[in-house]
Design an enzyme around this catalytic site. Sequence first.
Site, PDB file in Angstrom:
ATOM      1  N   GLU A 181      -9.632  -3.555   0.272  1.00  0.00           N
ATOM      2  CA  GLU A 181      -8.647  -3.488   1.355  1.00  0.00           C
ATOM      3  C   GLU A 181      -9.037  -2.467   2.417  1.00  0.00           C
ATOM      4  OE1 GLU A 181      -4.635  -2.453   0.187  1.00  0.00           O
ATOM      5  OE2 GLU A 181      -3.874  -2.681   2.220  1.00  0.00           O
ATOM      6  N   LYS A 223      -8.765  -7.988   1.290  1.00  0.00           N
ATOM      7  CA  LYS A 223      -7.394  -7.789   1.794  1.00  0.00           C
ATOM      8  C   LYS A 223      -7.467  -7.107   3.155  1.00  0.00           C
ATOM      9  CE  LYS A 223      -2.951  -5.682   0.658  1.00  0.00           C
ATOM     10  NZ  LYS A 223      -1.943  -5.464  -0.376  1.00  0.00           N
TER      11      LYS A 223
HETATM   12  C1  5MM Z   1       2.499  -1.402  -1.178  1.00  0.00           C
HETATM   13  O1  5MM Z   1       1.901  -0.266  -0.551  1.00  0.00           O
HETATM   14  C2  5MM Z   1       0.558   0.001  -0.911  1.00  0.00           C
HETATM   15  C3  5MM Z   1       0.351   1.418  -1.337  1.00  0.00           C
HETATM   16  O2  5MM Z   1       0.603   2.298  -0.296  1.00  0.00           O
HETATM   17  P1  5MM Z   1       0.572   3.904  -0.552  1.00  0.00           P
HETATM   18  O3  5MM Z   1      -0.535   4.206  -1.495  1.00  0.00           O
HETATM   19  O4  5MM Z   1       0.351   4.459   0.823  1.00  0.00           O
HETATM   20  O5  5MM Z   1       1.898   4.290  -1.101  1.00  0.00           O
HETATM   21  C4  5MM Z   1      -0.373  -0.444   0.238  1.00  0.00           C
HETATM   22  O6  5MM Z   1      -1.726  -0.234  -0.041  1.00  0.00           O
HETATM   23  C5  5MM Z   1      -0.160  -1.908   0.433  1.00  0.00           C
HETATM   24  O7  5MM Z   1      -0.633  -2.605  -0.697  1.00  0.00           O
HETATM   25  C6  5MM Z   1      -0.835  -2.465   1.656  1.00  0.00           C
HETATM   26  O8  5MM Z   1      -0.777  -1.592   2.755  1.00  0.00           O
HETATM   27  C7  5MM Z   1      -0.137  -3.757   2.030  1.00  0.00           C
HETATM   28  O9  5MM Z   1       1.234  -3.507   2.205  1.00  0.00           O
HETATM   29  P2  5MM Z   1       1.918  -3.988   3.541  1.00  0.00           P
HETATM   30  O10 5MM Z   1       3.302  -3.377   3.502  1.00  0.00           O
HETATM   31  O11 5MM Z   1       1.073  -3.488   4.675  1.00  0.00           O
HETATM   32  O12 5MM Z   1       1.930  -5.506   3.460  1.00  0.00           O
END
Ligand code: 5MM
Length: 343
Positions: A181, A223
């Site tokens: 990602e 991702k």
């Molecule tokens: C779900 O949030 C994931 C973890 O974030 P933190 O480590 O900052 O708490 C994050 O990696 C998430 O999987 C991705 O950003 C995708 O989430 P979104 O909300 O952007 O679809």
Amino acid sequence: MDRDRLASLAAALGARKGGARQGLLAADESPGTIGKRFEAAGVACTPESRRAYREILLRSEALGAQISGVILHDETIRQTAADGESFVAAIARAGAIPGVKVDRGVTPLPGFPGESATEGLDGLAARLAEYRAMGARFAKWRAVIDVGMGAPSDHCLNANAQALARYAAHCHAADLVPIVEPEVLMDGDHDLAHCYAVSKRTLNRVFAELHEARVFLEGVVLKPNMVVPGLKNPRSAQPEETARATLRLLRTCVPVAVPTIAFLSGGQGEVEASANLDAINRLGPLPWAVTFSFGRALQESAQKTWAGKAENAAQAQRVFAHRARMNALAAAGRWEAAFETRA
Ligand code: 5MM
């Protein structure tokens, strides 16, 4: 490393099902991140409130139907539902695949204000072996690429891409599918063309490093972000414009050996993310399965509906299942705005 098993798992995470396409639930928010979201919904953030909330998602009818896999946080992979069933077992029983976030978050890059590198390589092999033994079948590592004056620097892109590649190689050695990602953030006032240019530099670096690290691409899920203007840019993009730019990016940078591309939502609204994913798939046929791995765009309404109250849990589950259905249709290019009102 069992290449066939890795390749079939990476493909299964974006498999077609019943005229739609399955995708992933990103439920791996760290306590700090989910705490901000709970605060907005007026919910205290404790291990028990996080557990209770995640039970709503993980016991949803969407698991195994529209949701192929769930990315868990280290805390959640060790937790159980109220009846004692482990969350890993609940996910597998529903016919979905459990996975886990294995990075240890971002740290500032000295000398490069505003830029960061993701950490977590130290001791990674041992942690992956533990997660595999706990039932995880895939992992996730997120690199955060900020767009700003002079950013991202080549140094930032190189550091993050190399870490992603080393992580991916470790995952394969542990018999886990790596979700790779690299997120180009939506924060900022940049336009769509700038997002395209930064995303292209990012993906080109990531695939160069994956190649250098001899990573087996058939066993990887990418991702990425979609190509969208920054949230502070006065001009928003229509789904067709986002779709054309995003597909141009994927065609330019992503080898067809990669079976599944599962987008993050990155701050897009729930319906906006579905509309954009749908528009991308309508430009198919595509050489990859193109689906979702959304956090916020799958959970926002469900979280607000729950608002920390047990009596709202069933309704929150219905709201979540609706979003999962919308995104599974979008991942097959079969979503329509009219479906949103027929929840
Ligand atoms: C779900 O949030 C994931 C973890 O974030 P933190 O480590 O900052 O708490 C994050 O990696 C998430 O999987 C991705 O950003 C995708 O989430 P979104 O909300 O952007 O679809």
